[in-house]
Scaffold this motif. Sequence first.
Motif, PDB file in Angstrom:
ATOM      1  N   ALA A   1       0.842  -1.194   0.000  1.00 38.07           N
ATOM      2  CA  ALA A   1       0.000   0.000   0.000  1.00 38.07           C
ATOM      3  C   ALA A   1       0.879   1.247   0.000  1.00 38.07           C
ATOM      4  O   ALA A   1       0.585   2.257  -0.650  1.00 38.07           O
ATOM      5  CB  ALA A   1      -0.918  -0.008   1.210  1.00 38.07           C
ATOM      6  N   MET A   2       1.983   1.144   0.717  1.00 41.90           N
ATOM      7  CA  MET A   2       2.923   2.262   0.770  1.00 41.90           C
ATOM      8  C   MET A   2       3.506   2.536  -0.617  1.00 41.90           C
ATOM      9  O   MET A   2       3.622   3.678  -1.060  1.00 41.90           O
ATOM     10  CB  MET A   2       4.053   1.876   1.721  1.00 41.90           C
ATOM     11  N   VAL A   3       3.870   1.443  -1.284  1.00 45.93           N
ATOM     12  CA  VAL A   3       4.421   1.596  -2.627  1.00 45.93           C
ATOM     13  C   VAL A   3       3.357   2.179  -3.564  1.00 45.93           C
ATOM     14  O   VAL A   3       3.633   3.066  -4.373  1.00 45.93           O
ATOM     15  CB  VAL A   3       4.917   0.245  -3.186  1.00 45.93           C
ATOM     16  N   ALA A   4       2.129   1.681  -3.404  1.00 45.01           N
ATOM     17  CA  ALA A   4       1.047   2.162  -4.261  1.00 45.01           C
ATOM     18  C   ALA A   4       0.919   3.676  -4.137  1.00 45.01           C
ATOM     19  O   ALA A   4       0.751   4.384  -5.133  1.00 45.01           O
ATOM     20  CB  ALA A   4      -0.266   1.477  -3.872  1.00 45.01           C
ATOM     21  N   GLU A   5       1.040   4.155  -2.914  1.00 44.45           N
ATOM     22  CA  GLU A   5       0.902   5.588  -2.698  1.00 44.45           C
ATOM     23  C   GLU A   5       2.018   6.358  -3.402  1.00 44.45           C
ATOM     24  O   GLU A   5       1.789   7.364  -4.072  1.00 44.45           O
ATOM     25  CB  GLU A   5       0.944   5.849  -1.193  1.00 44.45           C
ATOM     26  N   GLN A   6       3.231   5.818  -3.274  1.00 46.21           N
ATOM     27  CA  GLN A   6       4.381   6.445  -3.949  1.00 46.21           C
ATOM     28  C   GLN A   6       4.185   6.484  -5.451  1.00 46.21           C
ATOM     29  O   GLN A   6       4.475   7.468  -6.116  1.00 46.21           O
ATOM     30  CB  GLN A   6       5.628   5.616  -3.683  1.00 46.21           C
TER      31      GLN A   6
ATOM     32  N   GLU B   1       1.399   6.436  -7.068  1.00 42.40           N
ATOM     33  CA  GLU B   1       0.350   7.397  -7.408  1.00 42.40           C
ATOM     34  C   GLU B   1       0.881   8.823  -7.421  1.00 42.40           C
ATOM     35  O   GLU B   1       0.584   9.595  -8.328  1.00 42.40           O
ATOM     36  CB  GLU B   1      -0.825   7.264  -6.429  1.00 42.40           C
ATOM     37  N   VAL B   2       1.692   9.151  -6.421  1.00 48.01           N
ATOM     38  CA  VAL B   2       2.256  10.505  -6.370  1.00 48.01           C
ATOM     39  C   VAL B   2       3.165  10.729  -7.565  1.00 48.01           C
ATOM     40  O   VAL B   2       3.088  11.735  -8.259  1.00 48.01           O
ATOM     41  CB  VAL B   2       3.041  10.732  -5.051  1.00 48.01           C
ATOM     42  N   SER B   3       4.012   9.740  -7.830  1.00 45.40           N
ATOM     43  CA  SER B   3       5.015   9.994  -8.858  1.00 45.40           C
ATOM     44  C   SER B   3       4.422  10.000 -10.277  1.00 45.40           C
ATOM     45  O   SER B   3       4.896  10.722 -11.141  1.00 45.40           O
ATOM     46  CB  SER B   3       6.193   9.039  -8.693  1.00 45.40           C
ATOM     47  N   PHE B   4       3.368   9.204 -10.506  1.00 46.79           N
ATOM     48  CA  PHE B   4       2.749   9.220 -11.837  1.00 46.79           C
ATOM     49  C   PHE B   4       1.538  10.156 -11.909  1.00 46.79           C
ATOM     50  O   PHE B   4       0.958  10.337 -12.966  1.00 46.79           O
ATOM     51  CB  PHE B   4       2.302   7.801 -12.250  1.00 46.79           C
TER      52      PHE B   4
ATOM     53  N   ALA C   1      -2.922  -4.046  -5.508  1.00 47.34           N
ATOM     54  CA  ALA C   1      -1.895  -4.851  -4.835  1.00 47.34           C
ATOM     55  C   ALA C   1      -2.319  -6.304  -4.727  1.00 47.34           C
ATOM     56  O   ALA C   1      -1.531  -7.222  -4.977  1.00 47.34           O
ATOM     57  CB  ALA C   1      -1.592  -4.275  -3.463  1.00 47.34           C
ATOM     58  N   ALA C   2      -3.591  -6.517  -4.388  1.00 49.27           N
ATOM     59  CA  ALA C   2      -4.076  -7.875  -4.187  1.00 49.27           C
ATOM     60  C   ALA C   2      -4.055  -8.664  -5.492  1.00 49.27           C
ATOM     61  O   ALA C   2      -3.929  -9.884  -5.492  1.00 49.27           O
ATOM     62  CB  ALA C   2      -5.490  -7.826  -3.615  1.00 49.27           C
TER      63      ALA C   2
ATOM     64  N   PHE D   1       8.329   0.739 -10.852  1.00 50.35           N
ATOM     65  CA  PHE D   1       9.651   1.207 -10.422  1.00 50.35           C
ATOM     66  C   PHE D   1       9.518   2.689 -10.122  1.00 50.35           C
ATOM     67  O   PHE D   1       9.176   3.467 -11.006  1.00 50.35           O
ATOM     68  CB  PHE D   1      10.669   0.972 -11.547  1.00 50.35           C
ATOM     69  N   VAL D   2       9.722   3.069  -8.872  1.00 46.21           N
ATOM     70  CA  VAL D   2       9.601   4.497  -8.513  1.00 46.21           C
ATOM     71  C   VAL D   2      10.792   4.962  -7.693  1.00 46.21           C
ATOM     72  O   VAL D   2      11.267   4.266  -6.801  1.00 46.21           O
ATOM     73  CB  VAL D   2       8.358   4.815  -7.644  1.00 46.21           C
TER      74      VAL D   2
END
Length: 439
Positions: A302-307, A309-312, A321-322, A354-355
């Motif tokens: 979930a943490m990665v997902a947030e990153q 989202e911000v970066s793209f 994720a699931a 990849f972020v």
Amino acid sequence: MAEVRQIVLELLAQLGSSKEARQYLKEFSSVDETRFAVVKAGGGILRDHMDELASALSFLHRLGLRPVVLHGAGPQVDEALAGSGIESLRHDGLRVTTEAVMAVARPVIYDLNMQLVEALEQRGIRARGIQHGVFRCDYLDREKLGLVGEIRSVNLEPLRSAVRSGALPVLTFLGESNSGQVLNINADFAARELVWAVKPHKIVFLTPSAGLLDRDGRVISAISLDNDYQALMNEPWVHSGMRVKLQQINEMLLKLDRSTSVSITSADQLTRELFTYRGAGTLVRRGESIDFDVQPTAEKLAMVAEQVEVSFDRKLRSGWAAGLEKPQLLMAKSQRAAAVVVNGLEGTPYLDKFVVTPDAQGEGLASAMWQVLNARFPKLYWRSRNINPITSWYFHQADTSYRKGQWVVFTAGIDDPELREKLIQDALVRDPGWQESPR
Ligand code: ARG
């Protein structure tokens, strides 16, 4: 002061974005006043780039930052010695300092120190020349080297006093023995001891080449010692001067906090180096560890997902994720870089996300991540949009690339052309996991 700061910020904005400038100004201002930076400038810089040096330093002063400046006088002393017909010998790279040599060198060093202080004050900022009282020395080898000092202790009070009163401390490579005999100290030793005592956030080496150069003579943007040191030391093109520099920096950083970095740049690039993500010069850090997770928790994903989202600047579907097939995760300690690898076609690892945050990119964290990724997944395929700025970087990481429409598909370590073809087709039709419409 607030007004000056505003003008300066606007100026900085012209270098990159004011967002970057603000971020770094905040970072640099958050450490104790004397601990922002140690800036080392060789005598050659004072000879050829005094103007650029003084203006870069006074600029920092206007921002409320107080770098500790340490300057050499090598070429000027050589010249003065040659002029007075005194032979100047070297022993293991150290100047043999007889009384006659010292008699010539001392006034030259004082004079240069004064010149730099004057150049700074002419720009309307306060500076204080500190020629004594910082480096307490013993004789290194009196027989062989004469008046050359080995540093026993560093007294920071003179420079703290300067900073307290709002002045930039400007130091030379002179120290004293217990009894007050002035001793000459090797520039690299002095810089190292000073840095260990001050424990600055940034260490800046000003060189005419504006950084460390690679085999083709181009400036290497970032080096992360944990990942790159051994490999660099094994490179035949890392010649003696650079080898010594790298060894010294490595040794220096090992005793300091991991957040400390060394910037090697030129006087006229210093501002750009300090206040932009990309910088201008070579940034050396110890680097940060990158964790590998074969079964990342939902929280981590979930943490990665947030990153992502911000970066793209787009939203992922809630079940993203699931829905990943056997995801594996690489994540940098600071959480500013992450890679998600899933089980792709015929079990081949597919790099799904990849972020790397922009500031971490400037520190070379993308390359560091990629090295780890490559070691874990020697066979890998992934894709990227044409318009994504990182796409051009992927070309350097991949063995093959294939363009179609808005996509470029990359592969690494896939030798079988038939499999490669299938992977490309698979990548092109993969579900990116975004919600329908961009945010
Ligand atoms: N402005 C940041 C700093 O000084 C990052 C600089 C990045 N520099 C580079 N050569 N990659 O810490």
